[in-house]
Write a protein that holds these residues in place. Structure first.
Motif, PDB file in Angstrom:
ATOM      1  N   VAL A 136      12.215 -55.448-153.959  1.00 15.20           N
ATOM      2  CA  VAL A 136      10.802 -55.696-154.226  1.00 15.20           C
ATOM      3  C   VAL A 136      10.289 -56.748-153.256  1.00 15.20           C
ATOM      4  N   LYS A 137       9.020 -56.614-152.903  1.00 17.44           N
ATOM      5  CA  LYS A 137       8.366 -57.577-152.027  1.00 17.44           C
ATOM      6  C   LYS A 137       7.856 -58.733-152.849  1.00 17.44           C
ATOM      7  N   ALA A 138       8.080 -59.954-152.379  1.00 14.00           N
ATOM      8  CA  ALA A 138       7.469 -61.125-153.002  1.00 14.00           C
ATOM      9  C   ALA A 138       6.263 -61.515-152.163  1.00 14.00           C
ATOM     10  N   THR A 167       4.725 -69.620-150.437  1.00  9.14           N
ATOM     11  CA  THR A 167       5.682 -70.710-150.203  1.00  9.14           C
ATOM     12  C   THR A 167       7.068 -70.319-150.697  1.00  9.14           C
ATOM     13  N   PRO A 168       8.127 -70.967-150.160  1.00 10.76           N
ATOM     14  CA  PRO A 168       9.476 -70.744-150.698  1.00 10.76           C
ATOM     15  C   PRO A 168       9.553 -71.051-152.190  1.00 10.76           C
ATOM     16  N   LEU A 169       8.798 -72.065-152.636  1.00  9.29           N
ATOM     17  CA  LEU A 169       8.796 -72.398-154.063  1.00  9.29           C
ATOM     18  C   LEU A 169       8.275 -71.226-154.896  1.00  9.29           C
ATOM     19  N   GLY A 170       7.221 -70.577-154.417  1.00  5.96           N
ATOM     20  CA  GLY A 170       6.670 -69.438-155.149  1.00  5.96           C
ATOM     21  C   GLY A 170       7.660 -68.292-155.220  1.00  5.96           C
ATOM     22  N   VAL A 171       8.333 -67.995-154.085  1.00  3.96           N
ATOM     23  CA  VAL A 171       9.334 -66.927-154.081  1.00  3.96           C
ATOM     24  C   VAL A 171      10.459 -67.273-155.050  1.00  3.96           C
ATOM     25  N   ASN A 172      10.832 -68.561-155.054  1.00  2.72           N
ATOM     26  CA  ASN A 172      11.887 -69.013-155.957  1.00  2.72           C
ATOM     27  C   ASN A 172      11.481 -68.809-157.411  1.00  2.72           C
ATOM     28  N   VAL A 209      18.254 -62.694-151.787  1.00  3.98           N
ATOM     29  CA  VAL A 209      16.933 -63.006-151.266  1.00  3.98           C
ATOM     30  C   VAL A 209      17.046 -63.109-149.760  1.00  3.98           C
ATOM     31  N   SER A 210      16.186 -62.398-149.024  1.00  3.09           N
ATOM     32  CA  SER A 210      16.098 -62.665-147.594  1.00  3.09           C
ATOM     33  C   SER A 210      14.620 -62.650-147.234  1.00  3.09           C
ATOM     34  N   VAL A 248      17.079 -56.473-156.173  1.00  3.15           N
ATOM     35  CA  VAL A 248      17.107 -56.604-157.628  1.00  3.15           C
ATOM     36  C   VAL A 248      18.011 -55.535-158.212  1.00  3.15           C
ATOM     37  N   HIS A 249      18.858 -55.945-159.155  1.00  2.12           N
ATOM     38  CA  HIS A 249      19.684 -55.007-159.913  1.00  2.12           C
ATOM     39  C   HIS A 249      19.063 -54.880-161.298  1.00  2.12           C
ATOM     40  N   ALA A 250      18.790 -53.637-161.715  1.00  2.00           N
ATOM     41  CA  ALA A 250      18.177 -53.425-163.025  1.00  2.00           C
ATOM     42  C   ALA A 250      19.114 -52.615-163.900  1.00  2.00           C
ATOM     43  N   LEU A 251      19.098 -52.924-165.195  1.00  2.00           N
ATOM     44  CA  LEU A 251      20.011 -52.241-166.119  1.00  2.00           C
ATOM     45  C   LEU A 251      19.588 -50.791-166.327  1.00  2.00           C
ATOM     46  N   VAL A 252      18.288 -50.553-166.496  1.00  2.00           N
ATOM     47  CA  VAL A 252      17.796 -49.183-166.630  1.00  2.00           C
ATOM     48  C   VAL A 252      16.752 -48.927-165.549  1.00  2.00           C
TER      49      VAL A 252
END
Lengths: 93, 118, 157
Positions: free
Chosen positions: C95-97, C101-106, C123-124, C130-134
């Motif tokens: 997913v795109k963030a 700022t780095p704080l917001g991505v965090n 994160v890069s 992201v790993h999702a269960l379903v």
């Protein structure tokens, strides 16, 4: 009421310890150990209410701090084989 | 009357918290591999712990005990994601790959509106 | 300003944990709070990232919203765990963030991890793996509702 909560947490602890024993990878065990830590903190808090001695909460807080440091230390050790590993050293020639 | 309401609410919160705690641990046992187990463990860490601690805060009333419980909760919320992320990173680093039903990573790289075909 | 606020918070933390209010202990607490704040300045962690006071007003509405999201997705995962057939469909996605700022991505990455059913694995830059269960959890995230909410929170300063 607190006895019920304590019993439920103990059941959850048994399940988490079973997972820690069964593994199969070291990361499953670390995950289970972290869950055991969380459950132990909750059990300490509930136990404080059960025996009407809120001092147990301070132990719980301390344990919460130790829990994360312990987990991260174990993970770092298994990733790098060295607790003093510094990522910046890798970049230097 | 309010005393009874507070008592009943804290009962409900603590019982619900105990339920979700057990569900999280049960998921830890039932899930087939590491990454799916982490999802189950996070139920205990978030919802189970929150409900239990909120119930206990209601029992404690407005006092230092309630504030300490709040600190424990905040600590859970601050450290939980850090540990989970570190665990996932180390597992991938050690080549413990998740079993996937579907990998959408390649699809996500395409621009949206391109995925009309089924 | 930031240092004063940090020292104030540390002092309040001391008062809550100690529970004894003699002159000696309160004075010791004040000294410790100031020393810790100065140590934080020297470690360069008392900046907008380490002590984000500009986000306090936005946090008042963001955290209740996040708590509700956590409750909803925890209930969904509970149903999966208690289902005898264990209907999981583990999914990886990117997913795109859209935070600046780095704080917001965090904040976005940690919010994803905090909600049961989705974990930020890597994160890069502005791409979160992201790993999702379903499968539905991954599709929900790709829809970007949480991303927009975090961006709004970040921009509320």
């Amino acid at each position: 009421m607190f006895a019920t909560a304590a019993a439920a947490i103990l059941v959850a602890l048994v399940l988490a310890v079973t997972r820690a024993v069964k593994g199969p990878t070291v990361f499953d065990r670390v995950l289970a150990a972290n869950s055991v830590g969380t459950l132990a903190i909750l059990l300490l808090a509930v136990f404080g209410f059960l025996t009407r001695r809120p001092e147990f909460l301070d132990i719980g807080l301390t344990y919460a701090l130790l829990n994360i440091i312990g987990t991260l230390a174990v993970l770092k050790f298994f990733r790098h084989g060295d607790l003093a590993y510094d990522v910046d050293e890798e970049r230097k020639p | 009357m309010t005393g009874f309401l507070v008592e009943a609410l804290s009962w409900a919160l603590i019982l619900a918290g105990a339920f979700f705690t057990i569900v999280g641990a049960l998921g830890l046992m039932r899930m087939p591999e590491l990454f799916t187990r982490m999802h189950a463990a996070s139920i205990t860490d978030t919802l189970g712990a929150t409900l239990l601690i909120l119930g206990m805060m209601l029992q404690a009333g407005a006092s230092l005990v309630a504030l300490k419980l709040l600190f424990i909760l905040l600590l859970f919320f601050a450290t939980g994601p850090v540990v989970t992320h570190a665990l996932a990173q180390s597992a991938l680093h050690a080549r413990v790959e998740p079993e996937l039903a579907e990998d959408r990573r390649a699809r996500a790289a395409e621009p949206p509106g391109d995925g009309r075909q089924p | 300003m930031r240092i004063v606020s940090l020292a104030g918070f540390l002092f309040a933390f001391w008062l809550v944990l100690s529970g004894h209010y003699t002159a000696m202990l309160v004075a010791a607490g004040a000294v410790c709070a100031i020393l810790c704040a100065l140590a934080a300045v020297r470690m360069r962690i008392a900046d907008a990232e380490g002590h984000p006071i500009h986000l306090f007003v936005g946090a008042l509405t963001y955290f209740p919203w996040l708590a509700w999201e956590i409750a909803k997705s925890a209930w969904a995962v509970t149903k999966v765990v208690l289902d005898p057939k264990l209907p999981i469909s583990p999914t990886m996605t990117v997913v795109k963030a859209s935070q600046r700022t780095p704080l917001g991505v965090n904040i976005y990455a940690n919010s994803i991890t905090l909600t049961p059913g989705t974990i930020t694995v890597g994160v890069s830059g502005n791409d979160l793996t992201v790993h999702a269960l379903v499968r539905d959890g991954a599709i929900d995230l790709e829809g970007g509702g949480m991303d927009r909410r975090v961006s709004q929170f970040e921009g509320s300063a």
